[in-house]
Design an enzyme around this catalytic site. Structure first.
Site, PDB file in Angstrom:
ATOM      1  N   SER A 146       0.847  -1.190   0.000  1.00 22.93           N
ATOM      2  CA  SER A 146       0.000   0.000   0.000  1.00 22.93           C
ATOM      3  C   SER A 146       0.881   1.236   0.000  1.00 22.93           C
ATOM      4  O   SER A 146       2.004   1.203   0.518  1.00 22.93           O
ATOM      5  CB  SER A 146      -0.887   0.011   1.246  1.00 22.93           C
ATOM      6  OG  SER A 146      -1.550   1.255   1.388  1.00 22.93           O
ATOM      7  N   TYR A 187      -2.378   0.002  10.378  1.00 26.46           N
ATOM      8  CA  TYR A 187      -2.304  -0.554   9.030  1.00 26.46           C
ATOM      9  C   TYR A 187      -1.005  -0.136   8.354  1.00 26.46           C
ATOM     10  O   TYR A 187      -0.309  -0.955   7.735  1.00 26.46           O
ATOM     11  CB  TYR A 187      -3.506  -0.068   8.218  1.00 26.46           C
ATOM     12  CG  TYR A 187      -3.528  -0.526   6.789  1.00 26.46           C
ATOM     13  CD1 TYR A 187      -3.810  -1.848   6.468  1.00 26.46           C
ATOM     14  CD2 TYR A 187      -3.286   0.364   5.738  1.00 26.46           C
ATOM     15  CE1 TYR A 187      -3.841  -2.272   5.149  1.00 26.46           C
ATOM     16  CE2 TYR A 187      -3.316  -0.044   4.419  1.00 26.46           C
ATOM     17  CZ  TYR A 187      -3.596  -1.359   4.128  1.00 26.46           C
ATOM     18  OH  TYR A 187      -3.622  -1.778   2.823  1.00 26.46           O
TER      19      TYR A 187
END
Length: 242
Positions: free
Chosen positions: A144, A157
């Protein structure tokens, strides 16, 4: 012209929905032999049917909790018994809790690290063992942009994706001599069930679509052996608050 992934044995984790499902369908269209991995057998069977319709002639489903070492070992036993090799591993399975640090529980933090980092490690380790034996292969991680850029309320995250980036960068050096490639794909905001944002609303604002990530996987996986792509970054077309 032959499809780009014809007869390549491709393992996709988190394949039962979202980005993983789209990766499976895109690779099925390129005639890959697919191994679909997730924890829900019913969803896996649904995706298996769609993948067969999309063009893959050989699709195996293996119900696995990739956070459990013994289950990952059994998974690879099943895969190698069926196909005898693993050409491509797509580490897609992941979980996210988009919260402030104050609102993130220890259980949520641990769940993200168990799946996003430990699970990725266990699957990669098994793939490296098989790929080293067969003389090469390709590991593709769905990371990501949160693993390269700090984002408020993404701390947990983001920490897992920074870990993925560091692991992959080190692994790439470690396995290069075995003919194994390691690629990270870094999507920007992607509208899936995990984000809790209505897909159509997000797409109108320029969010990345799961299919965009899937096409990046196909592009990376289809490169010749001598071509190594370290990273592919997929960013939304516009800056927006979701």
């Amino acid at each position: 012209m032959a499809e780009r992934l014809t007869d390549r044995v491709m393992v996709v984790t988190g394949a039962s929905r979202g980005i993983g499902e789209q990766i499976a369908l895109a690779c099925a269209g390129e005639k890959a032999k697919l191994v679909l991995v997730a924890r829900t057998p019913e969803d896996l069977e649904r995706v298996r049917g769609r993948a067969m319709e999309a063009g893959s002639e050989d699709v195996l489903t293996v119900t696995t909790d990739i956070t459990k070492e013994e289950e990952v070992e059994v998974m690879y036993d099943v895969i190698l018994s069926r196909f005898g090799r693993v050409d491509i591993l797509v580490n897609n399975a992941g979980i996210a809790f988009f919260k402030s640090v104050l609102d993130t529980t220890a259980a949520e933090w641990q769940a993200m690290f168990d799946l996003n980092v430990k699970g990725l490690f266990l699957c990669s380790r098994g793939a490296v063992a098989a790929m080293k034996e067969q003389g090469g292969g390709h590991i593709i991680n769905i990371s990501s942009v949160a693993g390269r850029e700090p984002i408020a309320n993404f701390a947990g995250y983001s920490a897992t994706k920074y870990a993925v980036q560091g692991f992959a960068d080190a692994l790439r050096q470690e396995v290069r001599s075995f003919g194994i490639k390691v690629t990270n794909i870094l999507p920007g905001f992607t509208a899936t069930e995990a984000t809790g944002v209505a897909a159509e609303q997000a797409y109108e604002k320029g969010a990345v679509k799961p299919g965009d990530v899937a096409q990046a996987v196909v592009f990376a996986a289809a490169q010749p052996k001598q071509v190594l792509i370290h990273e592919l970054v997929i960013t939304p077309t516009v800056e927006a608050e979701f």
